[in-house]
Design an enzyme around this catalytic site. Structure first.
Site, PDB file in Angstrom:
ATOM      1  CG  HIS A 427      -1.756   1.232   1.341  1.00  0.00           C
ATOM      2  ND1 HIS A 427      -1.385   2.288   2.148  1.00  0.00           N
ATOM      3  CD2 HIS A 427      -2.899   1.604   0.732  1.00  0.00           C
ATOM      4  CE1 HIS A 427      -2.290   3.245   2.039  1.00  0.00           C
ATOM      5  NE2 HIS A 427      -3.217   2.852   1.193  1.00  0.00           N
ATOM      6  NE  ARG A 517      32.296  -0.682 -15.173  1.00  0.00           N
ATOM      7  CZ  ARG A 517      31.572   0.417 -15.263  1.00  0.00           C
ATOM      8  NH1 ARG A 517      30.292   0.385 -14.907  1.00  0.00           N
ATOM      9  NH2 ARG A 517      32.092   1.538 -15.702  1.00  0.00           N
ATOM     10  CD  GLU A 687      41.281  -3.458 -20.833  1.00  0.00           C
ATOM     11  OE1 GLU A 687      40.821  -2.592 -20.079  1.00  0.00           O
ATOM     12  OE2 GLU A 687      40.876  -4.631 -20.843  1.00  0.00           O
ATOM     13  CB  SER A 709      40.336   5.922 -21.259  1.00  0.00           C
ATOM     14  OG  SER A 709      39.257   6.070 -20.358  1.00  0.00           O
ATOM     15  CG  ASN A 710      39.542   4.072 -16.104  1.00  0.00           C
ATOM     16  OD1 ASN A 710      39.427   5.134 -16.696  1.00  0.00           O
ATOM     17  ND2 ASN A 710      38.692   3.668 -15.183  1.00  0.00           N
ATOM     18  CB  CYS A 758      33.407   1.605 -22.503  1.00  0.00           C
ATOM     19  SG  CYS A 758      34.697   0.351 -22.326  1.00  0.00           S
TER      20      CYS A 758
END
Length: 797
Positions: A427, A517, A687, A709-710, A758
């Site tokens: 409710h 992921r 990467e 890019s990391n 990404c």
């Protein structure tokens, strides 16, 4: 008979005679039974009977007198008038001609279902379930009613429930003339769900309004506990488009605590009784997969029928029950859903963002299931009973065990609602959606942990789980008008890891998912190292063993637990964006992260630098993980082949050499994941510097690329991402990294393969996107909180 209609004799055009609830039952019995929708039969005591009861006992003028005493701003006048009116109707004897007809109708039902057959007595108001007014839940229901005497005793009570406090208040708010609304009673054969399970179905996602899913809640026992919010039920999502194509797309499965179940009482002093569930019942789902799919199919048939009648989409709110004796599934009620169906498509996307939530000593007090994607701050009003509701002032946050419709007059002035009990169809959840305020339900301990009169902040902005914080924490609201967005020069994708956010994130104006992921799912839903599920008789301590058993209690084959849960959660992301493409990256835990999973310490090595250690592609075909990678592949195959979600692309992370990439693709093929089959494409994360230097060689095996890019920055600049000492040197805009980005784009273009990004860089530095677009990147994939910023930046150019 003058005052009775069999369900088979009525339809949707009979709402003035039998109310919306009964008219809907008749409509479905007559039109949908042949299509596979099972509805228990019964009869309606018409609205004419209600009027006859009032007039025979000279009650109309007395009721009008009490109604005239109500002052909208004074809740005491409402409470007093409601009590007096109900007492008048309950104490008045039923007219004798009505009594005889009810007896005759019940006797005919006994001939069909047996002597003293058990029935549900449901109130059905003549204004109920109209598109412009939701009266659902305003009147009473009585279950396990047996025999003529019991039925006749409860009919005046059912008539009186037209004047519950919440019903009176609701009619005042919606400008309904109290005396223009009448009440019919539905008498329906009970489904013996006291020996099985029951719940509620919505033919949409109740939080986001997504049209493409069926949302099912379920708990053991009679369904009233789910409807009233007395239990935290199991939750299931099924994807409509692929179900209609013949697939089996069960998406999210959420286990509720289901602490109690409503059963038939052993004596007739009370009709029903709540009993505790067993540990096994609490740890197991109350429906099996085939039942989930069957309920979804019946729900879609009902939705399609009502939508065809209206000429527009009509989402449905359906109550169902499983009979524990015959094992069949039944629909016991169905009405149009009255919240999302009244809204136009969202033209403005709003995002609520909580600021500095852990600063200044602000800590989480409690958590529960979030309803709405909003944030609210205010004074907590901890209310133990309906006698205290006058304490709530406009803008307060209502904190209580659970709400019921009698509380609606004060719920509509609250800034938010927090309850100990209930699920997303209780409710409090339904009313908060209708009012447009956030709610956090099923916390279990809110009343103990939140102090009355204190300032609190409730945050429902981050997915399925909402949090309550001490103090008033500032928050901002970002919004963008969807219809003002121009066509972008590049595909804009989103990164996502939490399936609970998928349906809301899917409302963003994006072209799909560039990175889904698996780590979040494995860590939060599965919680067990996959090799601990592969190998038998592993060495766990007592606490670990109990946790392992609780998580996998339904599965003899522990490996299937991993496959099913991973497929359901990742499949939810794919379904939310369907048919837009969704790139799912195979697991990319590092060894130190894998060790944190249950049993992980038995299988993971100690590494000095896990960032460049046993991770990604090299792990997949290694003997230490190969069997676990097979489970990942089986889960992905289930998503694509069994669920029919052919919008999925798979991506392999951290591929150091071309040979590694080749080996992984061959291994995936042996596990049933072959490129081009069901349109499958396999991408590679770009990467590692070797990926950039040899991208044309990698392109011989992979269908596309996505720049991480990391890691590319980490490996280009030799900066350990986990080391705070060298953190100042980590910069994706460094000239060397920028050169790597440019070379990777050029190489992919030369090979004729798409390439996106990404990694975190475009989310943190939106201006970088312009450079990547100039170099010819295929897509940008950003975190959800960066999408609006990026859209504004790119559309201003």
């Amino acid at each position: 008979m003058k005052f009775i209609r069999l369900f088979e004799e009525i339809g949707i055009n009979d709402i003035p005679l039998v109310g919306g609830k009964n008219a809907s039952l008749g409509e479905m019995i007559n039109n949908l039974s042949a299509k596979g929708v099972s509805i228990p039969s019964g009869f309606a005591i018409t609205a004419q009977a209600y009027t006859h009861h009032l007039r025979t006992n000279n009650l109309e003028e007395k009721i009008k007198y009490h109604l005239a005493t109500i002052k909208k701003e004074n809740i005491d006048t409402l409470l007093h008038a409601g009590h007096e009116i109900r007492a008048l109707i309950k104490s008045a004897p039923l007219p004798e001609d009505l009594v005889q007809e009810i007896k005759t109708a019940y006797q005919e039902l006994e001939q069909r279902y047996g002597e003293n057959c058990d029935v549900a007595v449901r109130s059905s108001a003549t204004a109920e379930d109209l598109p412009e007014a939701s009266f659902a839940g305003q009147q009473e229901t009585y279950l396990n009613v047996q025999g003529q005497a019991e039925l006749l005793r409860l009919c005046p009570d059912a008539f009186a429930s037209l004047f519950t406090n919440r019903a009176i208040s609701y009619r005042i708010d919606h400008d309904f003339d109290h005396m223009s609304v009448a009440l019919s009673i539905g008498v329906q054969k009970m489904v013996r769900s006291d020996k099985a399970s029951a719940g509620v179905i919505f033919t949409l996602d109740t939080e986001s309004g997504c049209k493409d899913v069926v949302f099912i809640t379920s708990a053991y026992g009679l369904g009233e506990n789910v409807v009233q919010g007395n239990v935290d039920p199991d939750e299931f999502y099924v994807h409509k488009p692929t179900l209609n194509k013949g697939f089996k797309p069960i998406l999210k499965k959420r286990l509720g605590s289901k602490l109690i179940k409503m059963e038939y009482a052993s004596d007739r002093r009370s009709l029903t009784k709540n009993n505790p569930t067993s540990r096994f019942e609490r740890k197991c789902f109350s429906l099996v997969d085939q039942e989930i799919l069957e309920l979804a199919k019946q729900a879609i048939i009902i939705e399609d029928f009502y939508s065809a009648q209206k000429g527009t989409w009509v989402p449905m709110d359906i109550e169902w029950a499983k009979d524990g004796i015959d094992g069949k599934l039944y629909i016991v009620q169905a009405r149009p859903e009255t919240i999302h169906s009244r809204r136009q498509d969202d033209l403005v996307f709003k995002e609520y963002i909580l600021e500095n939530k852990t600063s200044n000593g602000q800590k989480i007090i409690t958590r529960g299931k979030s309803v709405g994607r909003k944030i609210a701050t205010g004074t907590a009003r901890v209310i133990g009973s309906a006698q205290e509701i006058k304490k709530v002032q406009p803008g307060d946050i209502l904190v209580t065990d659970m709400t019921d419709p009698d509380w609606e007059p004060i719920m509509k002035i609250a800034a938010g609602i927090i309850t100990n009990r209930g699920g997303r169809t209780c409710h409090a959840a339904i009313v908060s959606r209708e009012l447009g305020i956030p709610a956090i339900v099923g916390t279990q301990d809110a009343m103990d942990k939140i102090s009355d009169g204190t300032k609190i902040t409730m945050d429902c902005s981050s997915g399925e789980i909402g949090a309550v914080y001490h103090g008033e924490i500032p928050f901002t609201i970002k919004e963008i008008a969807i219809n003002t967005i121009k066509k972008l020069p590049v595909k804009l994708l989103v990164n996502i890891g939490n399936p609970d956010e998928a349906f809301n994130v899917a409302k963003l104006p994006v072209d799909g998912v560039g990175l889904a992921r698996l780590e979040f799912i494995i860590n939060n839903t599965i919680q067990i190292h996959p090799m601990a599920l592969v190998q038998k008789n592993i060495s766990l301590n007592q606490d670990e063993k109990k946790r392992f058993d609780d998580l996998t209690i339904e599965y003899q084959d522990k490996k299937q637990f991993f496959v099913d849960r991973l497929a359901q959660e990742a499949g939810t992301i794919a379904a939310a964006f369907y048919p837009r493409p969704v790139v799912i990256r195979m697991s990319d835990f590092k060894s130190n992260e894998y060790r944190e999973l249950l049993g992980g310490q038995l299988f993971e090595p100690h590494e000095e630098n896990p960032m460049i250690g046993f991770r990604g592609a090299s792990r997949y075909y290694h003997e230490k993980y190969k069997d676990a990678f097979e489970l990942e592949c089986r889960a992905m195959k289930k998503i694509i082949h069994d669920m029919g979600l052919d919008n999925v692309k798979l991506m392999i992370p951290f591929v150091r050499t071309v040979e590694q990439g080749k080996q992984v693709i061959e291994l995936m093929k042996s596990y049933g994941l072959q490129q081009k089959d069901h349109g499958l494409e396999i991408y590679m994360m770009c990467e590692v510097p070797s990926n950039v230097l040899l991208i044309e060689e990698f392109a011989q095996y992979f269908d596309g690329f996505s720049i991480g890019s990391n890691d590319l920055t980490q490996l280009t600049l030799a900066v350990d991402r986990d080391s705070a000492l060298v953190a100042p040197f980590f910069d994706e805009r460094d000239p060397a990294v920028m050169r790597m980005l440019e070379l990777s784009i050029q190489g992919a273009q030369k090979a004729g393969k798409p390439i996106g990004i990404c990694g975190q860089a475009p989310s943190d530095y939106p201006e970088l996107s312009q450079t990547l677009i100039q170099w010819g990147i295929s897509s940008l994939s950003l975190s959800p909180d960066a999408i609006l910023k990026e859209l504004l930046l790119l559309t201003e150019k």
